[in-house]
Design a protein around this motif. Structure first.
Motif: not given
Lengths: 770, 170
Positions: A181-190, A622-634
């Motif tokens: 759930d912490f991660e879910s919130k991180a994705l939300h804020l991303g 920025i990267g965590t936001g991209a992740n929630r949209w389904g974009i992987p980050v290296i």
């Protein structure tokens, strides 16, 4: 409205007051899909789906929690006084990073918006030109509005700020406990981070008439060598270019454009050249300390974000004047916002004060220019770095104690270079600069007070003075017309992928690698999109024929194009482009439709982001936001210090179960994309993984053939063998690249491979069409 | 007993300190392990002399230890029938309850590691230490505080001697 007395069949009353707060005018006829202005739990189910496949991987940088006085607590294989365990603590810390990053971008957006509204008015129109109809894809999807004016952006920003507060609250002691759930919130804020960046950039585009998607923006000058040090020099550092814009406006009004050098470092520099390509970019963050220490800048204007906190001290020694313009970074200076301009100029030029805080950008424009003009001649003595004799003398102080090396984040062998420098051999010192990240920790650690950074600069003086390159000014959004052209080839895999470079300059092996990676994929006809310090690092790189990549490749969003969108806030347009593919090409509605859009991007749009030199909290947001949209980050190797990654397991087929939207059946797909947030150790590994992470379950056989060709080719080139996971990515014979057919067929036989159907992929049952 | 401070002054995680070991003790640790796994990073490839010594070590251990390299080091050590892994992937597998090991016959009980960018090694060892009971032995030039056991900070000459001793004694 006041009603003294009311008598009707339904109501009887007196002294009735009716207040109407706001009339919501709904001028967008698209149906709302129910996820507009999502709360921190609205999209939780989507996050849990992602996190079931891409499980959080934690690498603690510290075993302690020091966040409350119930501790501090040691969490290794145990729990803290509040009951928290190591995984949840790591999730909480990375969420705090994301929150800091998002708040920095949101406050930036708020300042920009307030300022532009104060100049242009709340009803100023948002018009990004005829070729950008979908002007704010993130705002449309997340907030559920089609912004027409700055007032609409204000509403979107209000929503974003509320989310930041809620998420930050969840990190307090006694709140959230579960790491997922912490991660879910991180994705939300991303996601919120992406939203506020879009708001900030659209505001500055319409407020300052910056480019609106023009692929042929001007090529601006880049590099130390382009700066005329004989002129008054102003340096702007930071991310919020409002004060910088005012400097450029003043210079234009006074016709001083050939008389004063306006230079920039970090994102403000990007935005300056978007407004006027006569401004010059010194370089990305890595150059900040070096350039300030060179004494070339007469006046240093610091706004917000990525401003070194020792700038004031260094500037004072070199008699450079500092003007702080952001309430987030007042630098300890007296507030002169409401003072008379002439008195501020006089106090600074006479060094009564070595710096001031001015909260009114229009005053900054005048003060910065006029102070620079008055002091530059008297400051000439400071615009120098030591000569070679001085280096030798300085190096002789070195006792080879290794204190410098033991704080160097890239473990540079400074002691060895100093040993040689003592004998007048500067070759090693010269080479160190290529890998140095410009942090200055060596200087602070040296017990003898040797200015190692300056010595490296001197050893490289010739190279630095000759550092001249070109960078294409940031263009802002991707045009709808471009999306129409490339939507199908990207989704079907015929354009092999979109590679987006973003983020900072904490490179473990030098600045040149970003350029090398970008060039490899430009040659391979990928679309390369860049922003922020990464875009500047690419300008720093020259091809074998001595050209900048920006000179060599067109700025179009198409195969083989090198698209500079601009500053860090402008990288919202990169995610915007992926959303537009779902909307314009695939006709998926946007309004309140986050989950369907993200599901589309994850399964169909072969985009991957690369943040090679991570250091800031913003880069994680920025990267965590991209992740929630389904974009992987290296991430580059230093990215592991963010403490958290999202890793897939290709050895577990059950993790890759999806629905075939055509039949509703559950099927096991290939591990594509294999990871959402991943760290690699070398540029070669990065290149191989870019080629791999652009694969999507929806690729056509022709598209998959093309993508596999790049993957195999890079893998063989760098690692000397075929990838050992090819069988996972080959669905039918038709996927097999012709040039490797025999070799692959043998591999498949060994692995007991069987062909399978290509599904119409979705993670969510609700998108099944039967 | 050897004592070492972390090479980087900021490499202080908390209560844990790696135990500094010399080559003789390292040999015992490896010999006592039932299923050791070597994870070899690409930075070792920059030092030809160290590569040769490591190859000698791996030759002696090929029937006892699993050998994995990061992708960039694969070419140099391919003669040993090595697995190649990204170091983060490797750590992720090591800490997973359901992972069956590189060879499918169970997890290693000791990770012997060297040749990686310091930050990456430090962080992945932190993962292994905090989320598993598997022991680790760092045999790089610099003391690795997140390992269970580590060589102390060494000059290159000292380090090569340590590797030579490993090669001679295993």
């Amino acid at each position: 409205m006041n009603i003294k007395k009311l008598e009707s069949k339904l109501i009887k009353g007196k002294d009735i007051v009716i207040e109407i707060g706001e009339v919501e005018e709904d001028y967008w006829d698209e149906e709302d899909k129910g996820q507009s202005k999502p709360s921190i739990t609205t999209l939780r189910h989507w996050d849990h789906k992602l996190l079931k496949r891409y499980k959080p991987f934690y690498s603690p940088t510290c075993d302690m929690c020091c966040l409350c006085t119930f501790g501090k607590c040691e969490l290794s294989h145990t729990k803290g006084a509040c009951g928290i365990d190591m995984a949840s603590q790591q999730a909480r810390m990375s969420l705090l990073y994301v929150t800091m990053g998002t708040a920095a971008h949101a406050a930036h957006a708020r300042h920009m918006l307030e300022h532009v509204i104060s100049v242009k008015g709340r009803n100023h129109r948002i018009d990004l030109g005829l070729e950008v109809d979908v002007e704010a894809p993130i705002t449309r999807t997340v907030v559920g509005i089609k912004p027409r004016t700055l007032a609409d952006l204000e509403k979107a920003l209000d929503y974003a700020e509320e989310q930041i507060t809620h998420v930050l609250a969840s990190t307090a002691m006694g709140q959230e406990s579960n790491y997922i759930d912490f991660e879910s919130k991180a994705l939300h804020l991303g996601m919120i981070d992406n939203l506020v960046k879009e708001i900030a950039d659209i505001t500055q585009i319409v407020g300052y008439d910056l480019p609106k998607g023009d692929e042929n923006t001007e090529l601006a000058e880049y590099g130390f060598g382009t700066i005329d040090v004989e002129k008054p020099v102003i340096l702007v550092i930071g991310h919020n270019a409002v004060a910088g814009f005012e400097i450029l406006d003043y210079i234009e009004r006074k016709n001083l454009i050939d008389e004063v050098e306006v230079t920039g470092i970090c994102c403000s520099a990007h935005d300056l050249i978007r407004k006027n390509a006569r401004a010059k970019i010194v370089g990305p963050f890595v150059e900040q300390l070096r350039y300030v220490k060179s004494g070339v800048a007469d006046v240093i204007v610091v706004d917000e974000q990525c401003v070194r906190t020792d700038i004031v001290d260094i500037a004072k020694e070199l008699k450079s004047i500092v003007i702080a313009v952001s309430d987030k970074a007042c630098q300890g200076f007296r507030d002169r916002t409401n003072d008379d301009i002439e008195s501020i100029i006089s106090d600074l030029s006479s060094y009564k004060e070595h710096g001031v805080y001015i909260g009114d950008p229009s005053k900054v424009g005048v003060v910065a220019v006029e102070v620079a003009r008055r002091i530059y001649l008297a400051r000439k003595q400071f615009k120098r770095i030591p000569d070679k004799l001085e280096i030798t003398e300085e190096a002789k102080k070195c006792t080879n104690c290794h204190a410098c090396m033991r704080v160097c984040p890239v473990n540079l062998d400074i002691p060895s270079a100093m040993k040689k420098a003592k004998q007048g051999d500067f070759q090693e010192l010269m080479l160190l600069r290529e890998t140095c990240v410009g942090c200055g920790r060596c200087n602070y650690a040296c017990p003898k007070g040797i200015d190692i950074v300056n010595l490296m600069e001197k050893a490289n003086e010739k190279i630095i003075k000759e550092m001249k390159s070109k960078i294409r000014a940031g263009r802002g959004p991707i045009k709808d017309t471009e999306i129409r052209n490339v939507g199908a080839p990207i989704v079907f895999g015929e354009i092999p992928g979109v590679v987006a470079f973003a983020g900072c300059t904490n490179y473990y092996n030098g600045i040149k690698e970003v350029g090398e990676i970008a060039e490899e994929f430009l040659k391979r006809n990928f679309i390369v999109v860049v922003s922020g310090c990464a875009a500047m690092s690419i300008a720093n790189y020259k091809t074998s024929d001595g050209m900048s990549l920006y000179e060599k490749y067109p700025g179009i969003f198409d195969a083989g194009g090198l698209v500079n969108v601009g500053s860090c806030v402008a990288n919202a347009h990169i995610i915007g482009a992926a959303i537009k593919i779902a909307n314009i090409f695939a006709r998926r509605p946007l309004r309140g439709n986050f989950e369907e859009i993200a599901d589309y991007i994850l399964n169909r749009v072969g985009a991957v982001a690369v943040v090679w030199g991570t250091y800031s909290q913003k880069a994680l947001a920025i990267g965590t936001g991209a992740n929630r949209w389904g974009i992987p980050v290296i991430l580059g190797p230093n990215g592991v210090r963010y403490r958290r990654l999202y890793l897939g397991r290709k050895d577990k087929p059950e993790d890759w179960e999806i629905y075939d939207a055509r039949t509703g059946k559950k099927v096991i797909a290939e591990p594509a994309p294999e990871h959402l947030a991943y760290v690699v150790q070398s540029k070669e590994e990065a290149m191989v993984h870019i080629a791999k992470l652009v694969m999507r379950p929806n690729d056509t056989t022709k598209g998959r053939q093309i993508k596999l060709t790049h993957y195999i080719d890079l893998h063989k080139k760098f690692f000397g063998k075929m990838p050992d996971d090819l069988h996972l990515y080959i669905r039918t014979d038709a996927d097999i690249p012709f040039s490797y057919k025999e070799e692959i067929m043998n591999m498949l036989k060994e692995k007991g491979w069987k062909p399978r159907e290509i599904p119409d992929p979705t993670l969510s049952k609700k998108f099944v069409r039967v | 007993m050897l004592y070492a401070r972390p090479w980087y002054r900021s490499d202080i995680q908390g209560y844990h300190r790696a135990k500094a070991v010399d080559a003789t003790t390292a040999v015992k640790i490896i010999k006592n392990s039932e299923k050791p796994a070597f994870v070899v990073g690409e930075l070792i490839v920059r030092d030809g002399e160290a590569v040769e010594l490591l190859k000698e070590i791996l030759k002696k251990l090929r029937n006892h230890a699993l050998i994995a390299t990061t992708p960039n080091a694969y070419r140099e050590f391919s003669e040993f029938n090595v697995y190649y892994v990204n170091v983060v992937d490797a750590a992720n597998l090591i800490i997973s309850q359901d992972w069956k090991g590189l060879d499918g016959y169970g997890k290693p009980d000791l990770i012997v590691i060297l040749g990686m960018f310091h930050v990456l090694m430090e962080q992945t060892l932190s993962t292994i230490r905090n989320f598993s009971d598997i022991k680790s032995l760092a045999i790089d030039r610099f003391f690795q505080n997140n390992a269970t056991y580590s060589f102390p900070n060494l000059t290159r000459k000292e380090w090569l001697n340590y590797l030579r001793k490993l090669s001679d004694s295993l």
